[in-house]
Design a protein around this motif. Sequence first.
Motif, PDB file in Angstrom:
ATOM      1  N   GLN A   1      -0.745  15.471 -11.867  1.00  0.00           N
ATOM      2  CA  GLN A   1      -1.926  15.586 -10.904  1.00  0.00           C
ATOM      3  C   GLN A   1      -3.161  15.739 -11.894  1.00  0.00           C
ATOM      4  O   GLN A   1      -3.782  16.636 -12.064  1.00  0.00           O
TER       5      GLN A   1
ATOM      6  N   LYS B   1       0.853  -1.174   0.085  1.00  0.00           N
ATOM      7  CA  LYS B   1       0.003  -0.157  -0.077  1.00  0.00           C
ATOM      8  C   LYS B   1       0.813   1.551  -0.009  1.00  0.00           C
ATOM      9  O   LYS B   1       0.376   2.363  -0.394  1.00  0.00           O
ATOM     10  N   PHE B   2       1.990   1.161   0.498  1.00  0.00           N
ATOM     11  CA  PHE B   2       3.097   2.197   0.606  1.00  0.00           C
ATOM     12  C   PHE B   2       4.514   1.701   0.434  1.00  0.00           C
ATOM     13  O   PHE B   2       4.568   0.600   0.381  1.00  0.00           O
TER      14      PHE B   2
ATOM     15  N   ARG C   1      -6.879   3.427  -1.294  1.00  0.00           N
ATOM     16  CA  ARG C   1      -6.504   4.456  -0.210  1.00  0.00           C
ATOM     17  C   ARG C   1      -6.673   5.612  -1.105  1.00  0.00           C
ATOM     18  O   ARG C   1      -6.572   5.989  -2.387  1.00  0.00           O
ATOM     19  N   LYS C   2      -6.635   7.040  -0.265  1.00  0.00           N
ATOM     20  CA  LYS C   2      -6.628   8.119  -1.030  1.00  0.00           C
ATOM     21  C   LYS C   2      -5.287   8.588  -1.091  1.00  0.00           C
ATOM     22  O   LYS C   2      -4.298   8.064  -0.521  1.00  0.00           O
ATOM     23  N   THR C   3      -5.159   9.565  -2.128  1.00  0.00           N
ATOM     24  CA  THR C   3      -3.566   9.912  -2.215  1.00  0.00           C
ATOM     25  C   THR C   3      -3.280  10.739  -1.194  1.00  0.00           C
ATOM     26  O   THR C   3      -3.910  11.729  -0.518  1.00  0.00           O
ATOM     27  N   GLU C   4      -1.797  10.511  -0.574  1.00  0.00           N
ATOM     28  CA  GLU C   4      -1.356  11.291   0.285  1.00  0.00           C
ATOM     29  C   GLU C   4      -0.373  12.426  -0.100  1.00  0.00           C
ATOM     30  O   GLU C   4       0.325  12.168  -1.392  1.00  0.00           O
ATOM     31  N   GLU C   5       0.115  13.194   0.789  1.00  0.00           N
ATOM     32  CA  GLU C   5       1.213  14.294   0.359  1.00  0.00           C
ATOM     33  C   GLU C   5       2.479  13.459  -0.220  1.00  0.00           C
ATOM     34  O   GLU C   5       2.974  13.858  -0.896  1.00  0.00           O
ATOM     35  N   SER C   6       2.764  12.304   0.546  1.00  0.00           N
ATOM     36  CA  SER C   6       3.928  11.734   0.134  1.00  0.00           C
ATOM     37  C   SER C   6       3.961  11.048  -0.803  1.00  0.00           C
ATOM     38  O   SER C   6       5.306  10.854  -1.655  1.00  0.00           O
ATOM     39  N   ASP C   7       2.967  10.751  -1.524  1.00  0.00           N
ATOM     40  CA  ASP C   7       2.894  10.132  -2.919  1.00  0.00           C
ATOM     41  C   ASP C   7       3.278  11.060  -3.864  1.00  0.00           C
ATOM     42  O   ASP C   7       3.973  10.582  -5.046  1.00  0.00           O
ATOM     43  N   LYS C   8       3.219  12.339  -3.717  1.00  0.00           N
ATOM     44  CA  LYS C   8       3.970  13.514  -4.716  1.00  0.00           C
ATOM     45  C   LYS C   8       5.269  12.976  -5.165  1.00  0.00           C
ATOM     46  O   LYS C   8       5.795  13.261  -6.050  1.00  0.00           O
TER      47      LYS C   8
ATOM     48  N   GLU D   1      -4.921  16.346  -8.373  1.00  0.00           N
ATOM     49  CA  GLU D   1      -4.511  15.418  -7.325  1.00  0.00           C
ATOM     50  C   GLU D   1      -3.759  14.114  -7.977  1.00  0.00           C
ATOM     51  O   GLU D   1      -4.328  13.897  -9.142  1.00  0.00           O
TER      52      GLU D   1
END
Length: 405
Positions: A68, A22-23, A176-183, A167
Amino acid sequence: METKQIHITDYNYELPDERIAKFPLKERDHSKLLVYRHGEVGEDVFYNLPTYLPSGALMVFNNTKVIQARMHFRKETGALIEVFLLEPYAPADYEQMFQTTGSCSWLCIVGNLKKWKEGTLSRTFSVNGVETTLSVTRRHEVGTSHLIEFEWNTDVSLAEILDAVGELPIPPYLNRKTEESDKQTYQTVYSKIKGSVAAPTAGLHFTPSVLEALDNAGIDREEVTLHVGAGTFKPVKSSTIGEHEMHTEFICVHRQTLEKLLRHDASAIAVGTTSVRTLESLYYIGVKLHANPHLEEHELHVQQWEPYTVPPDQLITPREAIESVLRFLDDNGLSSLHSSTQIIIAPGYEYKIVKMLVTNFHQPQSTLLLLVSAFLHGDWHKVYDYALSHDFRFLSYGDSSLLIP
């Protein structure tokens, strides 16, 4: 069996949800590396990849950058509408598109479509301190997508708008939702050219230190661009793959890369399935140009089943194919080839340029698994059985493999 008659159910395996990463790992290059060499399977850590590669080889990376691409608009009724950018329509050129100001149009997927029958949706936000109102109008359907017109009232570029309100679209199977770290983590460290709606995930394991180790090991590096479309996640719904329609993806290859390929006898190590699709499409573009040097650039698109239908007397060496593409660039005063491909690589396909492959572990019953099976002459089970029984992490943020048939 003829390739079109392949049953996708033969490419199924049990993938428990807990095996889907997932991460990503905190350190990209500490992921596990499965090594398949001539039928033997072992494992290592990704940062040791250079030690498995022959000095003097050419490694090809896809330098596309994920945009995005997901935007949300709220109707006066409160309904939330998602607009997902797929492919530039006007201007159709990716580079021009992101520099555009004022208006443009895209082919998009629309989420909650039944709530948006007609009319224009808009939202106001700040872009670098400039208050901007962005409006979207839905036009007609184009295949499974919709033509959407975008208009905004300031002279900021589309690239700046997407950075402000878009996004990052992470894969749907992460649930899961996109998180800031995914950028950061959902981009390769060498990503440069904006245009993808999904990352070329085999590249996510590379770090500046692994790239440096490749250089020190005498591995030549080149980059191509293939903008990954949402179709990469499109499941094969037909029982045989002959009924599955592949999505079109845009590719760009520079003269320098073609010349480098020639110096390496038109063979390469591909990083990821997108690099594979680009390199193998190059061969079939070369075949076309060898037979008819006067084709226009827009006629070079590689159709889905083209590799399986070329008459034997038109097949040439990979070297001749690359030379034909270079001649085309010379004749037309071009510094790079811009084309598109719909190629499907499945068992029955004969690889022309790619000799080794770095890739992640793909979804069951996917066209990417077919590509791997074709590369390993059907031996994909051995790789996936080992990965499943040795605690490898799967899919985009998962572990990696080096495949040497």
